[in-house]
Design a protein around this motif. Structure first.
Motif, PDB file in Angstrom:
ATOM      1  N   THR A   1     -52.830  22.298 -15.561  1.00  0.00           N
ATOM      2  CA  THR A   1     -51.357  23.128 -15.494  1.00  0.00           C
ATOM      3  C   THR A   1     -51.791  24.838 -15.491  1.00  0.00           C
ATOM      4  OG1 THR A   1     -50.224  21.255 -16.459  1.00  0.00           O
ATOM      5  CG2 THR A   1     -49.422  23.558 -16.291  1.00  0.00           C
ATOM      6  N   ALA A   2     -52.634  24.974 -16.502  1.00  0.00           N
ATOM      7  CA  ALA A   2     -53.062  26.619 -16.763  1.00  0.00           C
ATOM      8  C   ALA A   2     -53.541  26.887 -15.305  1.00  0.00           C
ATOM      9  CB  ALA A   2     -53.661  26.845 -18.045  1.00  0.00           C
ATOM     10  N   LEU A   3     -54.330  26.326 -14.758  1.00  0.00           N
ATOM     11  CA  LEU A   3     -55.225  26.670 -13.432  1.00  0.00           C
ATOM     12  C   LEU A   3     -54.156  26.939 -12.298  1.00  0.00           C
ATOM     13  CD1 LEU A   3     -58.282  24.513 -13.762  1.00  0.00           C
ATOM     14  CD2 LEU A   3     -58.248  27.045 -14.021  1.00  0.00           C
ATOM     15  N   ASP A   4     -53.031  26.599 -12.513  1.00  0.00           N
ATOM     16  CA  ASP A   4     -51.847  26.899 -11.403  1.00  0.00           C
ATOM     17  C   ASP A   4     -51.776  28.276 -11.329  1.00  0.00           C
ATOM     18  OD1 ASP A   4     -51.780  24.208 -10.415  1.00  0.00           O
ATOM     19  OD2 ASP A   4     -49.968  23.626 -11.544  1.00  0.00           O
ATOM     20  N   GLU A   5     -51.973  28.947 -12.370  1.00  0.00           N
ATOM     21  CA  GLU A   5     -51.495  30.567 -12.520  1.00  0.00           C
ATOM     22  C   GLU A   5     -52.726  31.421 -12.996  1.00  0.00           C
ATOM     23  OE1 GLU A   5     -47.558  33.113 -14.279  1.00  0.00           O
ATOM     24  OE2 GLU A   5     -48.005  31.024 -14.971  1.00  0.00           O
ATOM     25  N   ILE A   6     -53.662  30.944 -13.715  1.00  0.00           N
ATOM     26  CA  ILE A   6     -54.912  31.713 -13.816  1.00  0.00           C
ATOM     27  C   ILE A   6     -56.116  31.469 -13.484  1.00  0.00           C
ATOM     28  CG2 ILE A   6     -53.478  32.512 -16.128  1.00  0.00           C
ATOM     29  CD1 ILE A   6     -55.089  30.655 -17.783  1.00  0.00           C
ATOM     30  N   ALA A   7     -57.081  32.049 -13.417  1.00  0.00           N
ATOM     31  CA  ALA A   7     -58.410  31.899 -12.741  1.00  0.00           C
ATOM     32  C   ALA A   7     -59.121  31.001 -13.847  1.00  0.00           C
ATOM     33  CB  ALA A   7     -59.148  32.897 -12.384  1.00  0.00           C
ATOM     34  N   PRO A   8     -60.172  30.117 -13.339  1.00  0.00           N
ATOM     35  CA  PRO A   8     -60.990  29.328 -14.303  1.00  0.00           C
ATOM     36  C   PRO A   8     -61.744  30.087 -15.614  1.00  0.00           C
ATOM     37  CG  PRO A   8     -61.448  28.774 -11.873  1.00  0.00           C
ATOM     38  CD  PRO A   8     -60.625  30.075 -12.039  1.00  0.00           C
ATOM     39  N   LEU A   9     -62.273  31.323 -15.178  1.00  0.00           N
ATOM     40  CA  LEU A   9     -63.021  31.799 -16.265  1.00  0.00           C
ATOM     41  C   LEU A   9     -61.942  32.680 -17.405  1.00  0.00           C
ATOM     42  CD1 LEU A   9     -65.979  33.720 -14.483  1.00  0.00           C
ATOM     43  CD2 LEU A   9     -65.889  31.477 -15.460  1.00  0.00           C
ATOM     44  N   THR A  10     -60.927  32.827 -16.846  1.00  0.00           N
ATOM     45  CA  THR A  10     -59.829  33.460 -17.654  1.00  0.00           C
ATOM     46  C   THR A  10     -59.489  32.273 -18.456  1.00  0.00           C
ATOM     47  OG1 THR A  10     -59.235  35.124 -16.169  1.00  0.00           O
ATOM     48  CG2 THR A  10     -57.667  34.722 -17.963  1.00  0.00           C
ATOM     49  N   SER A  11     -59.059  31.288 -17.903  1.00  0.00           N
ATOM     50  CA  SER A  11     -58.410  29.949 -18.641  1.00  0.00           C
ATOM     51  C   SER A  11     -59.472  29.751 -19.807  1.00  0.00           C
ATOM     52  CB  SER A  11     -58.402  28.959 -17.722  1.00  0.00           C
ATOM     53  OG  SER A  11     -59.660  28.317 -17.270  1.00  0.00           O
TER      54      SER A  11
ATOM     55  N   PRO B   1     -54.311  38.233 -17.403  1.00  0.00           N
ATOM     56  CA  PRO B   1     -52.831  38.394 -17.119  1.00  0.00           C
ATOM     57  C   PRO B   1     -52.042  37.875 -18.536  1.00  0.00           C
ATOM     58  CG  PRO B   1     -53.501  36.350 -15.975  1.00  0.00           C
ATOM     59  CD  PRO B   1     -54.600  37.003 -16.474  1.00  0.00           C
ATOM     60  N   ILE B   2     -51.104  38.988 -18.809  1.00  0.00           N
ATOM     61  CA  ILE B   2     -50.111  38.608 -20.094  1.00  0.00           C
ATOM     62  C   ILE B   2     -48.850  38.064 -19.346  1.00  0.00           C
ATOM     63  CG2 ILE B   2     -49.063  39.791 -21.945  1.00  0.00           C
ATOM     64  CD1 ILE B   2     -52.209  39.703 -21.964  1.00  0.00           C
ATOM     65  N   SER B   3     -48.334  38.374 -18.324  1.00  0.00           N
ATOM     66  CA  SER B   3     -47.049  37.806 -17.936  1.00  0.00           C
ATOM     67  C   SER B   3     -47.197  36.503 -17.165  1.00  0.00           C
ATOM     68  CB  SER B   3     -46.497  38.883 -16.866  1.00  0.00           C
ATOM     69  OG  SER B   3     -45.105  38.540 -16.436  1.00  0.00           O
ATOM     70  N   LEU B   4     -47.142  35.693 -17.779  1.00  0.00           N
ATOM     71  CA  LEU B   4     -47.378  34.085 -17.414  1.00  0.00           C
ATOM     72  C   LEU B   4     -46.067  33.217 -17.691  1.00  0.00           C
ATOM     73  CD1 LEU B   4     -50.925  33.341 -18.749  1.00  0.00           C
ATOM     74  CD2 LEU B   4     -50.337  34.161 -16.683  1.00  0.00           C
ATOM     75  N   ALA B   5     -45.810  32.264 -16.787  1.00  0.00           N
ATOM     76  CA  ALA B   5     -44.810  31.312 -16.800  1.00  0.00           C
ATOM     77  C   ALA B   5     -44.855  30.776 -18.237  1.00  0.00           C
ATOM     78  CB  ALA B   5     -44.743  30.432 -15.648  1.00  0.00           C
ATOM     79  N   PRO B   6     -43.814  30.283 -18.687  1.00  0.00           N
ATOM     80  CA  PRO B   6     -43.496  29.646 -20.047  1.00  0.00           C
ATOM     81  C   PRO B   6     -44.617  28.341 -20.188  1.00  0.00           C
ATOM     82  CG  PRO B   6     -41.591  30.219 -19.652  1.00  0.00           C
ATOM     83  CD  PRO B   6     -42.363  30.388 -18.463  1.00  0.00           C
ATOM     84  N   ASP B   7     -44.483  27.621 -19.027  1.00  0.00           N
ATOM     85  CA  ASP B   7     -45.221  26.423 -18.929  1.00  0.00           C
ATOM     86  C   ASP B   7     -46.904  26.795 -19.035  1.00  0.00           C
ATOM     87  OD1 ASP B   7     -43.187  24.650 -18.602  1.00  0.00           O
ATOM     88  OD2 ASP B   7     -43.225  24.461 -16.608  1.00  0.00           O
ATOM     89  N   THR B   8     -47.118  27.763 -18.466  1.00  0.00           N
ATOM     90  CA  THR B   8     -48.609  28.144 -18.492  1.00  0.00           C
ATOM     91  C   THR B   8     -49.054  28.474 -19.883  1.00  0.00           C
ATOM     92  OG1 THR B   8     -48.526  28.818 -16.315  1.00  0.00           O
ATOM     93  CG2 THR B   8     -50.419  29.714 -17.677  1.00  0.00           C
ATOM     94  N   TRP B   9     -48.267  28.947 -20.564  1.00  0.00           N
ATOM     95  CA  TRP B   9     -48.539  29.398 -22.004  1.00  0.00           C
ATOM     96  C   TRP B   9     -48.619  28.220 -23.024  1.00  0.00           C
ATOM     97  CZ3 TRP B   9     -51.021  33.469 -23.108  1.00  0.00           C
ATOM     98  CH2 TRP B   9     -50.823  34.695 -22.686  1.00  0.00           C
ATOM     99  N   LEU B  10     -47.539  27.359 -22.760  1.00  0.00           N
ATOM    100  CA  LEU B  10     -47.606  26.218 -23.355  1.00  0.00           C
ATOM    101  C   LEU B  10     -48.895  25.346 -23.169  1.00  0.00           C
ATOM    102  CD1 LEU B  10     -45.799  24.372 -25.261  1.00  0.00           C
ATOM    103  CD2 LEU B  10     -45.020  23.435 -23.421  1.00  0.00           C
ATOM    104  N   ALA B  11     -49.371  25.658 -21.986  1.00  0.00           N
ATOM    105  CA  ALA B  11     -50.627  24.596 -21.453  1.00  0.00           C
ATOM    106  C   ALA B  11     -51.734  25.279 -22.222  1.00  0.00           C
ATOM    107  CB  ALA B  11     -50.792  24.670 -20.303  1.00  0.00           C
ATOM    108  N   VAL B  12     -51.862  26.750 -22.381  1.00  0.00           N
ATOM    109  CA  VAL B  12     -52.934  27.390 -23.053  1.00  0.00           C
ATOM    110  C   VAL B  12     -52.888  27.074 -24.352  1.00  0.00           C
ATOM    111  CG1 VAL B  12     -53.704  29.708 -23.506  1.00  0.00           C
ATOM    112  CG2 VAL B  12     -53.052  29.229 -21.177  1.00  0.00           C
ATOM    113  N   GLY B  13     -51.610  27.472 -24.949  1.00  0.00           N
ATOM    114  CA  GLY B  13     -51.640  27.105 -26.619  1.00  0.00           C
ATOM    115  C   GLY B  13     -52.124  25.708 -26.786  1.00  0.00           C
ATOM    116  N   TYR B  14     -51.682  24.722 -25.967  1.00  0.00           N
ATOM    117  CA  TYR B  14     -51.948  23.386 -26.558  1.00  0.00           C
ATOM    118  C   TYR B  14     -53.541  23.099 -26.214  1.00  0.00           C
ATOM    119  CZ  TYR B  14     -52.641  18.409 -26.145  1.00  0.00           C
ATOM    120  OH  TYR B  14     -53.160  17.139 -26.656  1.00  0.00           O
TER     121      TYR B  14
END
Length: 305
Positions: free
Chosen positions: A32-42, A213-226
């Motif tokens: 889910t996070a990879l839909d918005e951020i690149a692999p190394l950043t993830s 990137p700091i401005s991410l969709a809520p779903d992306t931040w939720l995925a990253v936090g998880y």
């Protein structure tokens, strides 16, 4: 010693299932996070918050923090082997293959672990049973990804190869950790490794992919936090509690429980489907892991009448 299934405490079974759910869900969260951020950043977003969370845990428990340059050098190398390399390879791989297939190939970690340990440690020799388990497990992985993929060089086969290389890195890290960090508290070792991974991933991700990137969709931040706080930091703590309660042999079972979780979530949330060969390969891989574990083939003592 390997604990028999009937001897595993109910509490350990509950934690084992919970760990499988946590790690199985992490494949969906990463994708889910990879839909918005690149692999190394993830990966950077995974290791940095997890390191911070574990250091806070270490501070709260007032655990001793090593000061030796040798130990911190080991943290850096272990961070590369156990986190930076496998996390990056698997994140890139998930851009091209399903979360379910990634989780199946990820189970190869246990197979590589047996081989690497046999090469490095004199007390981990490769017995006939282990050799059979390794061969069966690798046959399962080859079946899951498709034998033709071994000869192809398309994006999908390269992604599958990347995930396999990631599992090999995990196995090498396991052997290195036993040799270098076995005298440390596991919480401290994990915090140190994740710190080492952060030191490596921060400049690498910025250099290759730009500022995170700091401005991410809520779903992306939720995925990253998880996947950072739950599936990495908290999962490490849960892993050690199971290890202390039921032993390393029992932890092998989580390898078999993760793929069904990841496959189900991938199909439900992202509409992913698996080739029938993947299911056949998983069955073979599960058999290989069962052979390695050995408990299913051990005779039980007869009960007194």
């Amino acid at each position: 010693m390997t604990t028999a299934p009937s001897d595993i405490p109910a509490r350990a079974w509950a934690m084992l299932i919970l760990l499988a759910l946590v790690w199985g869900t992490s494949f969906l969260a990463i994708r889910t996070a990879l839909d918005e951020i690149a692999p190394l950043t993830s990966v950077l977003y995974r290791v940095a918050p997890a390191a911070l969370a574990l250091w806070l845990y270490v501070a709260g428990r007032r655990l001793p923090v090593p000061r030796s340059p040798r130990v911190w050098g080991a943290f850096l190398v272990m961070g590369v082997l156990n986190n930076a390399v496998p996390f990056s390879l698997m994140a890139w791989g998930q851009l091209h293959i399903t979360t379910g297939l990634t989780s199946i190939v990820n189970a190869t970690t246990a197979i590589w672990g047996v081989l690497v340990a046999a090469l490095v440690f004199s007390d981990e020799r490769l017995s006939t049973r282990k050799a059979l388990g390794v061969a069966t497990g690798f046959a399962g992985v080859a079946t899951a990804i498709g034998w033709q993929a071994l000869a192809d060089l398309d994006a999908q086969s390269l992604a599958q190869g990347a995930v396999i290389l990631g599992t090999l890195s995990y196995a090498v890290a396991g052997a290195a950790g036993r040799a270098w960090l076995s005298d440390l508290r596991p919480e401290v070792a994990a915090a140190g490794m994740l710190t080492g991974a952060t030191i490596v991933m921060a400049p690498l991700a910025i250099l290759i992919e730009g500022a995170p990137p700091i401005s991410l969709a809520p779903d992306t931040w939720l995925a990253v936090g998880y996947y950072a706080l739950i599936a990495t930091a908290c999962a490490y703590l849960l892993y050690w509690r199971i290890l202390a309660l039921a032993g390393a042999g029992t932890l092998l079972l989580v390898t078999l429980l993760i793929p069904p979780v990841a496959i189900t979530l991938g199909a439900t949330v992202r509409g992913e489907t698996l080739d029938p060969n993947a299911w056949s390969g998983f069955a073979l891989l599960a058999l290989g892991l069962a052979i390695l574990d050995g408990r299913l083939f051990r005779r039980r003592p007869a009960r007194a009448v």
